[in-house]
Design an enzyme around this catalytic site. Structure first.
Site, short mmCIF file in Angstrom:
data_model
loop_
_atom_site.label_atom_id
_atom_site.label_comp_id
_atom_site.label_asym_id
_atom_site.label_seq_id
_atom_site.Cartn_x
_atom_site.Cartn_y
_atom_site.Cartn_z
N HIS A 97 0.87 -1.18 0.00
CA HIS A 97 0.00 0.00 0.00
C HIS A 97 0.90 1.22 0.00
O HIS A 97 1.86 1.28 0.77
CB HIS A 97 -0.90 -0.02 1.24
N ARG B 149 -6.49 10.51 -0.15
CA ARG B 149 -6.28 10.99 -1.51
C ARG B 149 -7.60 11.13 -2.25
O ARG B 149 -7.79 12.09 -2.99
CB ARG B 149 -5.32 10.05 -2.25
#
Lengths: 251, 636, 288
Positions: B251, B271
């Site tokens: 990740h 994000r």
């Protein structure tokens, strides 16, 4: 950066035990669980501790640090001075299994006793419609990670084992509140909260709220509103007086 | 040590693992009338699923009515670089909405749209806002909802049979060390209770593996201690095979500081909700890392990327939302080029992008996590983030429709199963995977048990002595190694030598070390008694980690290309020929080592391939494959 | 089959049975729990908060206890200042001019305090208040004295029985106290309009501030929050009540602060009027 801290960790089982002293390395940025793990890896390979996510999300590593119920993974070592002695014990409201691990099955028993979500009849999956403002109250309660710190700190059962039968504890009274405030739940839960799950035992001394690692306002947002809902149904003085008189007549 | 007390239980279906997939499988099996046991290494409700933050991907079309299963299928295949099992990706995209809606009937409370439907949020690799979510604690909602559904079934059983556990029972803090066979078929599972150290035998014709992943074999990981590859190892030892174990997802955004929390996940929603990645020079570097295959879908300028948050119809999305493998590699490159943050990550900044109140509302647990663990206020300053081992795309090779492994009676669902995500998983596709294939595994297991008309498989008593001896081995040695040390060395080796960027000589080094770890793992010594003894538990888990790590390393050495969660320094490009190859890892009976073989990838059905245009397919398929496509416009 | 009795890991979760006749070992020393012995291992000054609570509440109880039996100095005729502790003054024993709602009650014998009707409402509102309950259960009853500090009692039934069932009447005290507060508000306005015409003095400002704080305390009350909107299942169907509920919820988060500040402000207001009325000080006049 690193220093040797003085730890006292309770070791033992249901038969007995004691606080054992350890001197253990502490580095910058660590939490109490890191230190317990260091003890396991270097000084006490069989030291029992429950933990999972190490990020305050699963609620497994509940214990008491300097007498306060806390998550081991969310207690930073920087909250202590290098001179402090740090005492770690298991939860004191539940039977101990070994070292820092307790038998928390009380909570699972109580979880089962709370009637489940009663879905609206005749509404198919996919057709559920709920407004954001209507789900927010229950959503707060669903943040609960079931660390059982509130169940452990609540004096109703912590100090009175005999109340365990009749009192569900803050976590499960909050579960009742969550369902009662669920916009589509079809069951009336106020009376059972009082009569079967012991809401009346709560004297709103707020320790559950104080220890909640998720900062859920258990008392103000769940327990007191439930108490008020119970008053609506059970303690309206006029209704109460009426039922009293009727009971007299029956005697 | 000589206490060989063993408890015995008989069930129709035994589900190993109490995360999303396991619980959903158990619910299905119980609804089909199976007496079902759920075995959980932790307490009930603590499974690693709670760590999932962003949401559940399902094309319900609540946020954008143009979304449908075909679009979701396309995104999933793109994300997995076309190595996905196409049938799994199809079933997943088709069934995910029903699985999410079903959760509402169990009592789940998702965030809502203005119309009162389930709100859906943007995520990396998904064309439309698709993730059903509850703030940034969706995994917790999922696990709690399934847990409460099981409790509600137990309440029904209490009403009907006078026993909460008549039909479904949870065995908490119980670990399975071996599966038992009758000939080729599953006959049961053997393990121990962590709490007491007692052994337990479950006699059951069907076992569903739902044990999650393997992240604890790596040093920097977002995974908990449970993620030791138990299911992968159990399946292999029982004769099943693993698929494409080289694909490990790092990740892109894990915490890097302080050291004790290194690896803990920072959700992609940061994000999705506007957070941007910057290097030490303050540059939004992701614009330099858009690969050719994605050029058409991502913004080229910061302005366009920023406009997308408010007007996604007319603008392309910012490259911060590229699939995870791309972002992780980009961060890795920036750090290597000395443009990283002070603690070896990059900056993820949401503080300059959203008002403080909005950040706290949309990302409450992230705010909380940074405040409490790193003393960083994300509404005022950027976070430092770096890649962390998060997910394994590889797993038990299963039949897409029934989740059955090659061993009769063995099923697998969730992270432990392979194929669904190809070489890289999209965010949000994990929770939907758990639900879709958890249900299918429960269904498959129930149908299998129903089909066993005559005699059920039986456990051989002689096998029990073997597995018990195997479990007790760590207590037998007087001189031996500390399991914690071997574990740390193993994690370091996998991290350094089989990590994000892989070099053949390093992988070979890793394999050589793994051989030693394998030997050392059989000679560890543990102190104390069997009752809640973490040293013993680790010693047993260590064997699983070693065998699974061998599969990862061997497969990584075999695949000579870079694709998704597998990046080879010496073969930096994707190779269409390798897209046709699945790597199958197995543990032949009698052998100490694992074995990796090549096998063709199942063909993508014509109607599914027609969902893509020729230009895009040409980036993934060989010229030969392209020539074999039907004439004319594919996208009809 | 194993012959040993099922151990915990294998047995269904059940509650340990409690033998009611057995002598109960109090609190955290119950058999089976970790034998730690100490009542608490807290190292902070957990006893400070209950101590402060006892002190301040004690002062208030003493002060008002004495004060309500005093039959003088509750009214400043010159500036129309009436202490909130005595408002409304309803009997023929009241000082001339102080009973602006009339005197439906006859002369009261000396042992009956003038505010014998209204004081129980004020006291009852605070005594049944969800915040004060926490404060005095902890500090006076030591049940518990502080979180994770064992309480000294061997039995506990909480608010399940009489007399503590009466706590459930909080909302009725809330209604009654709110009526009184309306009168207090009227009093505070009157204090700007003594017989001599419009005027502003420190006393009238204190009365206004006190009334504002009392409104803060009353409106932030948990029962008020419940009545306003808390009892609804669907906020979306009652947008105005939802709006009111959100405002009151914000106030409610400060209920403890309002409880303490308004408690002190009532004492200060009364003391000021006492001092002016007794002629110890003269009112600081700003206008008039």
């Amino acid at each position: 950066m690193s220093y040797a801290a003085h730890f006292r960790v309770w070791r033992g089982d249901a038969g007995g035990g004691e606080l054992q002293d350890f001197s253990v390395e502490v580095n910058e940025g660590e939490v109490v669980l890191d230190i317990i793990h260091r003890l396991q890896a270097t000084q006490a390979g069989d030291l029992a501790v429950r933990w999972n996510c190490k990020a305050g999300k699963c609620g497994s590593c509940s214990a008491e640090i300097n007498g306060r119920p806390r998550l081991l993974c969310m207690t930073r070592m920087s909250t202590f001075t290098e001179a402090d002695t740090i005492t770690v014990t298991p939860l004191r409201a539940f039977p101990v299994i070994r070292d820092l691990v307790t038998d928390v099955s009380f909570n699972y028993v109580k979880a089962r006793e709370i009637p489940a979500f009663a879905p609206p009849k005749g509404v198919a999956a996919g057709d559920y419609r709920m407004e954001q403002i209507d789900v927010e109250r229950s959503q707060e309660f669903r943040k609960c990670i079931e660390c059982f710190l509130c169940q452990n700190v609540c004096h109703v059962v912590r100090d009175h084992e005999d109340n365990k039968d009749s009192f569900a504890g803050p976590r499960y009274l909050m579960r009742i509140a969550e369902l009662d405030m669920h916009p589509l739940d079809e069951m009336d839960r106020t009376k059972q909260a009082q009569d079967e799950h012991g809401l009346g035992y709560c004297n709103i001394t707020k320790c559950c709220t104080e220890v909640c690692p998720e900062h859920i306002k258990i008392t103000d947002n769940a327990l007191i509103p439930m108490k008020e809902r119970v008053v609506d149904r059970k303690f309206d003085p006029l209704v109460w007086l009426g039922s009293r008189i009727r009971r007299r007549e029956n005697v | 040590m000589t206490d060989l007390t063993m408890h015995r239980h008989e069930y129709d279906v035994v589900v190993i693992g109490a995360g999303g997939a396991g619980l959903r499988a158990a619910i299905e099996a119980r609804e089909l009338g199976m007496r079902t046991a759920i075995i959980s290494k932790s307490l009930f409700g603590k499974a690693h699923t709670v760590m999932a933050e962003g949401g559940i991907a399902a094309s319900m079309g609540n946020a954008n009515p143009r979304d449908n299963w075909q679009v979701h299928f396309r995104d999933t295949m793109r994300g997995g670089k076309f190595l996905n099992n196409p049938r799994m990706a199809e079933l997943h995209a088709k069934e995910a909405p029903d699985r999410v809606w079903e959760l509402e009937t169990y009592g789940a409370l998702f965030d809502r749209t203005k119309e009162g439907k389930i709100s859906q949020r943007n995520f990396g690799g998904h064309e439309y806002p698709r993730l059903a979510h509850v703030g940034d604690r969706t995994g917790l909602e999922l696990i709690r909802t399934l847990q409460q559904k099981i409790v509600s079934m137990q309440q029904e059983d209490q009403r009907d049979h006078g026993d909460y556990e008549a039909m479904i029972r949870v065995f908490a803090e119980c670990a399975i060390t071996d599966l038992l066979l009758d000939g080729p078929r599953i006959a049961g599972a053997f393990g121990y209770f962590r709490e007491t150290g007692d052994f337990v035998l479950f006699e059951a014709p069907a076992v569903v593996l739902a044990t999650g992943g393997i992240g604890k074999s790596f040093k920097v990981t977002s995974n908990s201690w449970e993620y030791t590859g138990d299911g992968h190892a159990l399946a292999m030892r029982a004769g099943a095979s693993l698929l494409n174990m080289e694909f490990v997802q790092f990740h892109p955004t894990g915490m890097v500081w302080p050291p004790s929390v290194k690896g803990i996940l920072v959700t992609e929603s940061v994000r999705g909700d506007g957070g941007v990645l910057r290097n030490s020079e303050g540059k939004r570097f992701m614009f330099d890392y858009i690969p050719d295959v994605f050029k058409k879908q991502y913004a080229e300028t910061e302005d366009e990327g920023d406009r997308w948050y408010t007007d996604p119809e007319n603008n392309k999305r910012p490259p911060e939302l590229l699939p995870r493998d791309e972002v992780a590699r980009a961060i890795n490159s920036e750090v290597k080029a000395d443009r990283g943050s002070p603690h070896g990550g990059v900056f993820l900044d949401v503080s300059t992008r959203l008002p403080a109140e909005e950040i706290k509302r949309r990302l409450p647990s992230m705010w909380h996590q940074f405040k409490e663990l790193a003393d960083v206020d994300i509404t005022k300053e950027p976070m430092e983030v770096g890649p962390t081992c998060h997910y394994v795309m590889g797993g038990v090779e299963v039949d897409p429709d029934t989740a059955a492994a090659s061993v009769p009676g063995l099923f697998a669902a969730g992270e432990v199963a392979g194929g669904m995500h190809g070489s890289n998983r999209l965010g949000g596709n994990s929770l939907s995977d758990l639900l879709v294939f958890g249900r299918r595994a429960g269904l498959g297991a129930a149908q299998y048990v129903d089909s066993l008309s005559r005699q059920r498989p039986a456990v051989r008593e002689s096998d029990l002595d073997d597995v018990m001896g195997f479990a007790l081995q760590p207590f037998e040695t007087d001189v031996g190694e500390n399991p914690y040390e071997i574990h740390q060395e193993l994690q370091q080796a996998m991290q350094d030598l089989v990590g994000i960027i892989r070099r053949p000589e390093e992988i070979e080094d890793a394999l050589a070390r793994l051989e030693k770890f394998r030997e050392r793992a059989t000679k560890v010594k543990v102190e104390g008694r069997r009752q809640f003894n973490p040293g013993w538990h680790l010693a047993l888990d260590l064997r699983n980690m070693v065998i699974v790590s061998e599969c990862v390393a061997k497969s990584a050495l075999e695949r000579q290309e870079s694709r998704g969660g597998h990046t080879r320094d010496d073969y930096p490009a994707m190779d269409a020929v390798w897209r046709q190859v699945n790597l199958i890892c197995s543990h032949p009976a009698g052998s100490v080592e694992v074995e990796v073989k090549q096998q063709p990838v199942p063909a993508i059905r014509v109607d599914l391939i027609a969902l893509f245009d020729r230009g895009e397919l040409a980036k993934y398929l060989t010229d030969e494959e392209m020539a074999g496509l039907p004439e004319g416009d594919l996208t009809t | 089959m194993s012959s040993t009795p099922p151990l915990r890991g294998d047995s269904a979760p059940t509650l340990p049975s409690v033998d009611a006749s057995a002598p109960q070992r109090a609190g955290t020393d119950f058999p089976g729990r970790a034998r730690i012995g100490e009542r608490t291992l807290r190292t902070d000054r957990w006893w400070l908060q209950p101590l402060v609570t006892v002190t301040v509440l004690g002062i208030f109880i003493l002060y008002t206890g004495v004060r309500i039996f005093m039959r003088d100095y509750y009214w400043v005729e010159e500036y129309s200042y009436l202490t909130p502790l005595f408002s409304p003054c309803l009997s023929d024993s009241c000082a001339p001019g102080s009973s602006h709602l009339g005197t439906p009650l006859p002369e009261l014998p000396f042992f009956i305090p003038l505010p014998f009707l209204i004081f129980p409402i004020l006291a009852g509102f605070r005594a049944t208040c969800y915040y004060y309950r926490k404060a005095y259960y902890r500090s006076f009853w030591l049940s518990p004295p502080a979180c994770a500090v064992a309480e000294p009692h061997t039995r506990y039934s909480g608010e399940t029985r009489f007399p503590l069932l009466v706590q459930n009447a909080h909302r009725y005290f809330f209604f009654a106290a709110s009526l009184l507060l309306l009168i207090n508000t009227y009093d505070a306005i009157l204090a700007f309009f003594p017989d001599t015409g419009f005027g502003i003095g420190l006393g009238s400002l204190i009365l206004v501030a006190n009334v504002a704080l009392l409104w803060g305390y009353s409106l932030s009350c948990h029962s008020c929050r419940h009545i306003t909107g808390g009892r609804l299942k669907h906020f979306s169907k009652h947008p105005l009540r939802y709006k009111a509920w959100t405002i009151i919820s914000k106030l409610n988060a400060r209920h403890m602060q309002f409880a303490w500040i308004s408690l002190v402000s009532v004492m200060v207001t009364d003391l000021y009027i006492l001092a002016v009325s007794a002629g110890w000080i003269s009112d600081l006049r700003i206008v008039g």
